[in-house]
Design an enzyme around this catalytic site. Sequence first.
Site, PDB file in Angstrom:
ATOM      1  N   ALA A 124    -133.131 -38.385 -21.033  1.00 39.45           N
ATOM      2  CA  ALA A 124    -132.977 -38.920 -19.671  1.00 39.45           C
ATOM      3  C   ALA A 124    -131.919 -38.132 -18.891  1.00 39.45           C
ATOM      4  O   ALA A 124    -132.257 -37.289 -18.060  1.00 39.45           O
ATOM      5  CB  ALA A 124    -132.617 -40.402 -19.737  1.00 39.45           C
ATOM      6  N   CYS A 125    -130.671 -38.403 -19.185  1.00 42.23           N
ATOM      7  CA  CYS A 125    -129.594 -37.844 -18.363  1.00 42.23           C
ATOM      8  C   CYS A 125    -129.414 -36.343 -18.531  1.00 42.23           C
ATOM      9  O   CYS A 125    -128.690 -35.724 -17.746  1.00 42.23           O
ATOM     10  CB  CYS A 125    -128.293 -38.578 -18.657  1.00 42.23           C
ATOM     11  SG  CYS A 125    -128.421 -40.344 -18.270  1.00 42.23           S
ATOM     12  N   LEU A 126    -130.058 -35.760 -19.536  1.00 39.72           N
ATOM     13  CA  LEU A 126    -130.076 -34.308 -19.656  1.00 39.72           C
ATOM     14  C   LEU A 126    -131.366 -33.727 -19.080  1.00 39.72           C
ATOM     15  O   LEU A 126    -131.338 -32.784 -18.284  1.00 39.72           O
ATOM     16  CB  LEU A 126    -129.934 -33.879 -21.119  1.00 39.72           C
ATOM     17  CG  LEU A 126    -130.029 -32.376 -21.388  1.00 39.72           C
ATOM     18  CD1 LEU A 126    -128.964 -31.613 -20.616  1.00 39.72           C
ATOM     19  CD2 LEU A 126    -129.898 -32.093 -22.883  1.00 39.72           C
ATOM     20  N   PRO A 129    -131.788 -33.757 -14.747  1.00 46.41           N
ATOM     21  CA  PRO A 129    -131.092 -32.718 -13.960  1.00 46.41           C
ATOM     22  C   PRO A 129    -131.438 -31.302 -14.404  1.00 46.41           C
ATOM     23  O   PRO A 129    -131.453 -30.381 -13.581  1.00 46.41           O
ATOM     24  CB  PRO A 129    -129.610 -33.031 -14.183  1.00 46.41           C
ATOM     25  CG  PRO A 129    -129.566 -33.794 -15.464  1.00 46.41           C
ATOM     26  CD  PRO A 129    -130.833 -34.598 -15.495  1.00 46.41           C
TER      27      PRO A 129
END
Length: 213
Positions: A124-126, A129
């Site tokens: 997700a957070c990698l 972006p």
Amino acid sequence: MASEEIRNPLTDDLLTPKNAAFIIIDYQPIQVSSIRSMPRDELVFNIVSTSRAAVHNGLPVIHSTVNVETGRNKPPIAELQEVLGHLPTYDRTSINSWEDTEFKKAVKATGRKKLIMTALWTEACLTFPALDAIREGFDVYVPVDAVGGTSVAAHEAALRRMEQAGVKLISRVQMYCELQRDWAREETVPGFMEVFESADGFNPEKANEAANA
């Protein structure tokens, strides 16, 4: 025995301290405790040492957290704060940090096109972006042993998705060596010696010194 002259560090195709920035996202207690793709102690060791290498080599560091200001989450783990606590953090509510205006502005302000990107979770957070940065023309490098997911399957699937989009997968040791490049660059050798450290505590360099003492 002679090394070539140092290439232009701004135009070198490999990572250099002058052409790369280090991005670190969401290494907060709840995210770290939810990692199931690798042992948590090893993950913490790897991300702390990777961050230390970035600071040691003078890379611009963009450090982001999620939901600290809203009170829904806590600040980054203490081990990281010891290394990065002197730097600003960019807190967000967005899961995709690239959709946070202050974060993206800070990344672009570094002027670096090569982004060494780390985050929890990989899926997700990698991933989000990283994919957005690739689309905007950045080169994204992910040290795969300094990031983690909620399962091995989730972590591996996310790495495949990013790689298919053009993300370059590296390791923390590869990052150390690529930034250092030559033992003759004496100024950064002392910090570079941490490349021999490992999560299990064994250091072959120190073991050799002890054996010869």
